[in-house]
Design a protein around this motif. Structure first.
Motif, PDB file in Angstrom:
ATOM      1  N   GLY A 154      -6.009  19.097   2.385  1.00  0.00           N
ATOM      2  CA  GLY A 154      -6.354  20.377   2.972  1.00  0.00           C
ATOM      3  C   GLY A 154      -7.304  21.155   2.087  1.00  0.00           C
ATOM      4  O   GLY A 154      -7.249  21.059   0.851  1.00  0.00           O
ATOM      5  N   HIS A 155      -8.194  21.935   2.697  1.00  0.00           N
ATOM      6  CA  HIS A 155      -9.196  22.699   1.949  1.00  0.00           C
ATOM      7  C   HIS A 155      -9.499  23.980   2.718  1.00  0.00           C
ATOM      8  O   HIS A 155      -9.640  23.975   3.948  1.00  0.00           O
ATOM      9  CB  HIS A 155     -10.482  21.886   1.798  1.00  0.00           C
ATOM     10  N   SER A 156      -9.586  25.088   1.989  1.00  0.00           N
ATOM     11  CA  SER A 156     -10.051  26.337   2.596  1.00  0.00           C
ATOM     12  C   SER A 156     -10.919  27.079   1.595  1.00  0.00           C
ATOM     13  O   SER A 156     -10.695  27.008   0.379  1.00  0.00           O
ATOM     14  CB  SER A 156      -8.873  27.219   3.029  1.00  0.00           C
ATOM     15  N   ASN A 170       4.316  21.954   0.393  1.00  0.00           N
ATOM     16  CA  ASN A 170       4.376  23.263  -0.251  1.00  0.00           C
ATOM     17  C   ASN A 170       4.982  24.345   0.644  1.00  0.00           C
ATOM     18  O   ASN A 170       4.273  25.121   1.281  1.00  0.00           O
ATOM     19  CB  ASN A 170       2.963  23.670  -0.680  1.00  0.00           C
ATOM     20  N   HIS A 171       6.273  24.389   0.702  1.00  0.00           N
ATOM     21  CA  HIS A 171       7.062  25.436   1.339  1.00  0.00           C
ATOM     22  C   HIS A 171       8.507  25.027   1.134  1.00  0.00           C
ATOM     23  O   HIS A 171       8.788  23.944   0.651  1.00  0.00           O
ATOM     24  CB  HIS A 171       6.756  25.560   2.836  1.00  0.00           C
ATOM     25  N   VAL A 198       3.230  34.328   8.284  1.00  0.00           N
ATOM     26  CA  VAL A 198       4.413  33.542   7.939  1.00  0.00           C
ATOM     27  C   VAL A 198       4.136  32.758   6.670  1.00  0.00           C
ATOM     28  O   VAL A 198       3.092  32.116   6.538  1.00  0.00           O
ATOM     29  CB  VAL A 198       4.771  32.571   9.087  1.00  0.00           C
ATOM     30  N   ARG A 199       5.069  32.826   5.714  1.00  0.00           N
ATOM     31  CA  ARG A 199       4.985  31.993   4.529  1.00  0.00           C
ATOM     32  C   ARG A 199       6.369  31.409   4.282  1.00  0.00           C
ATOM     33  O   ARG A 199       7.379  31.923   4.762  1.00  0.00           O
ATOM     34  CB  ARG A 199       4.457  32.782   3.335  1.00  0.00           C
ATOM     35  N   GLY A 200       6.442  30.294   3.560  1.00  0.00           N
ATOM     36  CA  GLY A 200       7.718  29.648   3.328  1.00  0.00           C
ATOM     37  C   GLY A 200       8.165  28.748   4.457  1.00  0.00           C
ATOM     38  O   GLY A 200       9.167  28.055   4.334  1.00  0.00           O
ATOM     39  N   VAL A 201       7.447  28.759   5.571  1.00  0.00           N
ATOM     40  CA  VAL A 201       7.732  27.904   6.721  1.00  0.00           C
ATOM     41  C   VAL A 201       6.406  27.308   7.175  1.00  0.00           C
ATOM     42  O   VAL A 201       5.448  28.042   7.425  1.00  0.00           O
ATOM     43  CB  VAL A 201       8.367  28.699   7.879  1.00  0.00           C
ATOM     44  N   ARG A 202       6.332  25.988   7.273  1.00  0.00           N
ATOM     45  CA  ARG A 202       5.078  25.344   7.648  1.00  0.00           C
ATOM     46  C   ARG A 202       4.921  25.349   9.166  1.00  0.00           C
ATOM     47  O   ARG A 202       5.839  24.975   9.901  1.00  0.00           O
ATOM     48  CB  ARG A 202       5.027  23.913   7.130  1.00  0.00           C
ATOM     49  N   LEU A 203       3.750  25.780   9.638  1.00  0.00           N
ATOM     50  CA  LEU A 203       3.437  25.844  11.059  1.00  0.00           C
ATOM     51  C   LEU A 203       2.441  24.745  11.409  1.00  0.00           C
ATOM     52  O   LEU A 203       1.442  24.550  10.698  1.00  0.00           O
ATOM     53  CB  LEU A 203       2.843  27.203  11.418  1.00  0.00           C
ATOM     54  N   ILE A 204       2.698  24.039  12.506  1.00  0.00           N
ATOM     55  CA  ILE A 204       1.835  22.942  12.944  1.00  0.00           C
ATOM     56  C   ILE A 204       1.653  23.054  14.450  1.00  0.00           C
ATOM     57  O   ILE A 204       2.616  23.286  15.188  1.00  0.00           O
ATOM     58  CB  ILE A 204       2.442  21.568  12.594  1.00  0.00           C
ATOM     59  N   ALA A 246      -1.277  25.084  11.168  1.00  0.00           N
ATOM     60  CA  ALA A 246      -1.563  26.505  11.337  1.00  0.00           C
ATOM     61  C   ALA A 246      -1.204  27.246  10.061  1.00  0.00           C
ATOM     62  O   ALA A 246      -1.182  28.474  10.026  1.00  0.00           O
ATOM     63  CB  ALA A 246      -0.790  27.066  12.523  1.00  0.00           C
ATOM     64  N   THR A 247      -0.904  26.469   9.011  1.00  0.00           N
ATOM     65  CA  THR A 247      -0.608  26.982   7.678  1.00  0.00           C
ATOM     66  C   THR A 247      -1.667  26.462   6.710  1.00  0.00           C
ATOM     67  O   THR A 247      -1.985  25.273   6.718  1.00  0.00           O
ATOM     68  CB  THR A 247       0.786  26.523   7.221  1.00  0.00           C
TER      69      THR A 247
END
Length: 713
Positions: free
Chosen positions: A380-382, A160-161, A115-121, A127-128
């Motif tokens: 956030g960091h990845s 950012n979405h 999923v992109r364009g929708v923030r998942l929490i 979860a994004t």
């Protein structure tokens, strides 16, 4: 079909529970009353970050409650519960290697996977990732208390979405210790076993859950096994304070990827895979079989939150971290890999991610009303250790071959934000601002195809304004506006054109959101939400080239999204309730480019979709039944709208539920039949596929059934 031992297990458990169920129904034992059919008002945390009445928010927000998530479902795919939300298109792609396909007001429909364009929490833990790419498979639906779905301007406060926010909230452990087990099964060899425990002891609430899901898959080459674990601890070590620890694990081994198919193959056999016409050794073998397309996933994440009340003020601290490992075999031919020096048929990455969210909310009296202000910082960091390999050795495909990619990809974001709300008399005024900064850095260690090291920075300020007016206690009207933006995800930056390396020239899409709406309670038993919205976007990201599972993107156009959403929840009396969710959406390219004419429909986005449900529960809450209708208009598969679109469809689902109590025991059963009339339809699309393998078929008539037994100590 289920394996014989699974059928025997389900039948045996029904046989054991049936006498107990009959006794419980006949005996005069107390049965807990059923939950309300649909609360006229619900408390949410999305949009304001604090507990807030959804009725008094100037935003489109719906809540999917625990009953809709857990009762009458196997609790594997969030798409089943999210079908009841307007403005949202949530598709189970029948492909557990690529996850669900979710779009909100047309945002996210082009996503090749996840999923992109929708923030998942999930319980406050994103979860994004910082770039906007999310995985709903990280959600634990077995322990869900509710899912909040926020659409429109107010989602911009999350950064950012552009499309919205989907936030899962799980239950807290409380009361007597309870042990529960659920066994369910259904069509296409699907089965699930779940065991959970919850309760509170010595001031510590706990929730523990473990499950295994297996399926042979509806489509050819789509078998999957998913193991999930979940733990949540809550405690109050200080007055006014709450400490929450939550952890999730997900494991999928050798999850088969059926790939998309052409229209001709779909018409011939919706379940079939696409034949590999280049395979001269084994004619009529499918691409998926020849290349053994599959994905291994390991995902672990944990979060620690501290909430402290200081009178009316509140401090929230959240830190989280996790690891995600993916190894995926794609359908890349030797010729394709030889022609593109930046492609390998095997993706292999090991991602570490972590972050923090710190905010403070303070409440003050102002101008005869109450002012609530929240200020915070989100980090956030990845970091991906990413490699790519050829998917062949000699003439054998579907095996890891020579190294073709070796790099370190690092994403980091740092977003300060502030949000304030003033309540006074009939007015609720809200404003917010967030400054988002995303840094992408690539360190290329595979130099045989050139050095792709480099980076790009994105930054944008997203303001939000909203006003709500209470015409009377049962009718609110509101208006809201925001500026949003959507950066390319790391996967969208990977390739440029048909063979190049990283596309650091991609820009973020910027959008302007407008919304007006009304919320009403009619007769004390019916809740109506309605919204009109418009979104204008510049530098929209579109598919440049898509082949063999590898997609490149470009900034190409302006787009326009205009639409309406309506949801109605009604308690009809006599145990009957109804739910209606309707969406009309005109999503078009407002500026032509290349072969795409102005006014062309955005691919993957239907003109309209809807959900309707008529449900019944008896007065004791022991029995229930429902009919559901799901409908959608056609959707195009590519930007020019030149190819055959996925036709519109309408299906009917039915379910029956039962529950009993016998002393400390509680039993539940359900039977569900989906697509009752056995309609054939395309469930989802792979947007812009160069090989025209766009179509992913949905199942015909299918069933599932489940039983659970819980014991309270």
């Amino acid at each position: 079909m289920l394996a014989p031992f699974r059928l025997k297990a389900v039948a045996s458990l029904f046989a054991v529970l049936a006498p107990a169920a009959g006794f419980a129904a006949a005996a005069d034992t107390p049965v807990a009353p059923p939950p309300p059919q649909q609360p006229m008002d619900v408390v949410v945390i999305s949009a304001s970050r604090l507990e807030h009445s959804s009725f008094d928010l100037p935003a489109a927000i719906d809540v999917v409650d625990a009953a809709r998530i857990r009762d009458g479902q196997m609790r594997v795919n969030a798409s089943e519960a999210l079908a009841a939300v307007p403005g949202l298109v949530a598709q189970n792609r029948q492909n557990y290697a690529q996850d669900l396909q979710i779009s909100s007001r047309g945002f996210g429909a082009r996503s090749a996977f996840g999923v992109r364009g929708v923030r998942l929490i999930s319980d406050g833990v994103p979860a994004t990732m910082p770039d906007g790419q999310g995985q709903p498979s990280a959600f634990n639906l077995d322990m869900a208390e509710r899912i909040e779905v926020l659409r429109g301007p107010f989602s911009a406060i999350y950064g950012n979405h552009s499309g919205g926010v989907i936030q899962l909230v799980t239950r807290d452990g409380e009361g007597r210790p309870t042990l529960e087990s659920t066994v369910s099964g259904g069509s296409y060899g699907s089965s699930k076993i779940d065991v959970n425990a919850q309760g509170a002891a010595s001031g510590i609430g706990y929730v523990l859950d473990a499950s295994r899901f297996d399926t042979d898959g509806y489509r050819a080459h789509s078998a999957a096994t998913r193991d999930q674990g979940f733990a949540k601890l809550t405690m109050r070590p200080a007055e006014g304070g709450k400490l929450t620890l939550v952890a999730n694990t997900l494991r999928q081994d050798a999850t088969e990827d059926p790939l998309g198919v052409t229209w001709a193959t779909y018409q011939r056999d919706p379940r079939a895979g696409e034949t590999d016409t280049t395979d001269t050794q084994t004619p009529k073998r499918t691409l998926a079989d020849r290349y053994a397309t599959r994905k291994d996933i390991r995902h672990t994440q944990a979060g620690l939150a501290w909430d402290q009340q200081f009178g009316d003020d509140r401090l929230h601290l959240m830190v989280y971290g996790g690891n995600r490992q993916v190894r995926q075999f794609q359908a890349f031919s030797k010729a394709f890999q030889a022609a593109s020096t930046h492609s390998g048929g095997v993706v292999d990455f090991d991602r570490d991610f972590y972050g923090a969210d710190v905010n403070y909310a303070f409440v003050r009296a102002l101008g005869g009303g109450k002012l609530t202000t929240t200020v915070g910082l989100d980090y956030g960091h990845s970091s991906d250790a990413r490699k790519g390999y050829e998917n062949f050795i000699g003439n054998q495909f579907g095996v890891q071959g020579n190294l073709r990619r070796d790099e370190q990809d690092v994403l980091s974001s740092l977003d300060p934000y502030a949000q304030t709300e003033w309540k006074g008399g009939a007015w609720v005024l809200t404003g917010g601002v967030r400054h988002s900064r995303l840094t992408v850095r690539v360190d290329d260690a595979f130099l045989g195809n050139g050095n792709d090291s480099g980076g790009v920075n994105y930054s944008h300020t997203t303001p939000v304004l909203g006003a709500l007016y209470k015409i009377d206690p049962n009718l609110n009207v509101y208006a809201s506006a925001a500026r949003g933006f959507e950066t390319p995800t790391l996967n969208e930056l990977f390739y440029s054109g048909t063979g190049g390396g990283f596309n650091f020239g991609l820009k973020a899409a910027e959008s302007t959101h407008l919304e007006v709406g009304a919320k009403a309670i009619v007769g004390g038993s019916t809740r109506i939400n309605a919204a009109l919205f418009q979104v204008r976007t510049t530098d929209e990201l579109v598919v440049d080239s898509a082949a063999g599972g590898r997609t490149s993107y470009k900034n190409a156009s302006k787009t326009l999204r205009q639409g309406a959403e309506v949801s109605v929840d009604a308690n009809l009396g006599g145990g009957l309730s109804a739910r209606l969710a309707l969406t009309a959406l005109r999503a078009v390219y407002d500026q032509g480019f290349g072969a795409v004419a102005q006014g062309s429909r955005l691919p993957g986005v239907p003109n309209a979709n809807g959900f309707a449900e008529l449900a019944w529960k008896d007065a004791s809450g022991r029995f229930g039944a429902a009919l559901e209708g799901v409908a959608s208009t056609r959707a195009y598969a590519e930007d020019a709208n030149a190819e055959i679109p996925a036709p519109g469809y309408a299906i009917i689902n039915a379910r029956i539920n039962a529950r009993q109590e016998l002393g400390p025991w509680r039993f539940k059963q359900f039977v569900r039949v989906n697509n009752l009339l056995d309609r054939q339809y395309v469930g989802s699309l792979i947007v812009g596929d160069t090989n025209k393998r766009y179509y992913e078929a949905a199942p015909g008539r299918n069933w599932m059934a489940g039983i659970s037994a819980a014991y309270a100590f």
